[in-house]
Scaffold this active site. Structure first.
Site, PDB file in Angstrom:
ATOM      1  N   SER A 197       0.815  -1.222   0.000  1.00 19.72           N
ATOM      2  CA  SER A 197       0.000   0.000   0.000  1.00 19.72           C
ATOM      3  C   SER A 197       0.845   1.267   0.000  1.00 19.72           C
ATOM      4  O   SER A 197       0.473   2.265  -0.623  1.00 19.72           O
ATOM      5  CB  SER A 197      -0.942  -0.003   1.206  1.00 19.72           C
ATOM      6  OG  SER A 197      -1.795  -1.122   1.176  1.00 19.72           O
ATOM      7  N   HIS A 243       0.693   4.326   4.459  1.00 19.13           N
ATOM      8  CA  HIS A 243       0.042   4.987   3.340  1.00 19.13           C
ATOM      9  C   HIS A 243       0.545   6.418   3.160  1.00 19.13           C
ATOM     10  O   HIS A 243       0.903   6.833   2.055  1.00 19.13           O
ATOM     11  CB  HIS A 243      -1.471   4.994   3.546  1.00 19.13           C
ATOM     12  CG  HIS A 243      -2.082   3.634   3.488  1.00 19.13           C
ATOM     13  ND1 HIS A 243      -3.445   3.410   3.544  1.00 19.13           N
ATOM     14  CD2 HIS A 243      -1.516   2.403   3.380  1.00 19.13           C
ATOM     15  CE1 HIS A 243      -3.696   2.110   3.469  1.00 19.13           C
ATOM     16  NE2 HIS A 243      -2.531   1.479   3.386  1.00 19.13           N
TER      17      HIS A 243
END
Length: 302
Positions: A197, A243
């Site tokens: 991610s 993230h």
């Protein structure tokens, strides 16, 4: 002045690469005799294989606006997808894979006592190996974790690879993944995480920067990025550090690729500037890890 004796036959010319073959055809570039096996069609007449090879060296390879070589096949994107899938198969086969290669700053037990293990204990490889692992099928996100990440990589990876070129795209992906792990290490060293991610968010940020540089519509990537940020901060069990860290690094590095040099510069200068931006980002991330590791060195380990 020499003159041929009357009545004496003249020796037939032979190919310069194959002396035993007679020929009367010359290379239009170097004027040497060439046989049919050595002939290559040219705009006018024929050329020898060496002149054709030399001519190809003089032809300037097409480049994208950011300096990457034009390539129709996104080799790096497909390779990264394959590596992620293979790593997932490996971790499903053996549960030790996640335990040994997931992102972990310091190892702690349920009572908060620190044990040997993690990045702070010299396992620096976890910073990047964790980006190729995903939640196992029995975990809360299960297959959805790797499926979404690989879909995102397949959806925007080829476009970025095409405009940036292979080495820039590879650097962007890996450093974005590293950036996500580094931010987690800085903020929550006891936290554990896996997944691509961080790298995917880095691609999101890079896609936005590239779109703005090319003055292309960016509404789609803005919506996708905003939606994923909302999910990041509202759903439990997601490492927001990974993230956000990947997003920051990806956007920053893409800005360097897109706007350096500021004007039209020669290819060598642009390559040096982009290589310098890549190396600078790597050094910065390594320095942050080293500083945090030195801060954690005082923790008592049993």
């Amino acid at each position: 002045m020499n003159a041929e004796a009357p009545g004496v036959p003249t020796e037939a010319p032979t190919c310069y690469r194959h002396p035993g073959r007679e020929t009367y055809v010359r290379c239009t570039r170097c004027d040497r005799y060439i046989c049919p096996d050595c002939m290559r069609d040219a705009a006018v007449g024929h050329q020898c294989v060496e002149c054709v090879r030399e001519g190809h060296r003089d032809v300037r390879q097409p480049r994208t606006i950011f300096g990457g070589q034009v390539s129709a096949t996104p080799v790096v994107t497909y390779t990264l997808i394959a590596l992620n899938v293979l790593a997932y198969v490996a971790e499903v086969t053996s549960s030790r894979i996640v335990n040994e290669y997931a992102m972990l700053g310091v190892a702690t037990d349920p009572f908060g006592i620190v044990h040997p293990g993690g990045v702070a204990d010299g396992e620096w490889y976890r910073l990047i190996t964790s980006a190729f692992l995903h939640s196992p099928p029995e975990a809360s996100f299960g297959l959805a974790h790797i499926v979404f990440n690989m879909w995102a990589l397949w959806a925007i990876g080829p476009q970025l690879e095409q405009v940036l070129g292979r080495w820039r795209f590879t650097s962007l992906y890996l450093l974005s993944a590293l950036g996500g792990s580094v931010l987690l290490y800085l903020v929550d060293p006891a936290g554990a995480a896996v997944g691509a991610s961080g790298a995917i968010f880095g691609l999101f940020g890079a896609f936005f920067v590239v779109a703005k540089r090319l003055r292309a519509p960016a509404g789609g990537i803005v919506f996708l990025l905003a939606l994923n940020l909302v999910i990041t901060f509202t759903v439990d069990g997601i490492s927001w550090e990974g993230h956000v860290g990947g997003l920051i690094v990806g956007a920053a590095l893409a800005t360097g690729y897109a706007f350096l040099p500021p004007g039209r510069g020669d290819e060598r200068r642009r390559t040096l500037l982009h290589a310098g931006a890549t190396a600078g980002m790597l050094v910065l991330l390594a320095a942050l890890v080293a500083i945090k590791t030195s801060q954690l060195a005082g923790i008592t380990v049993i």
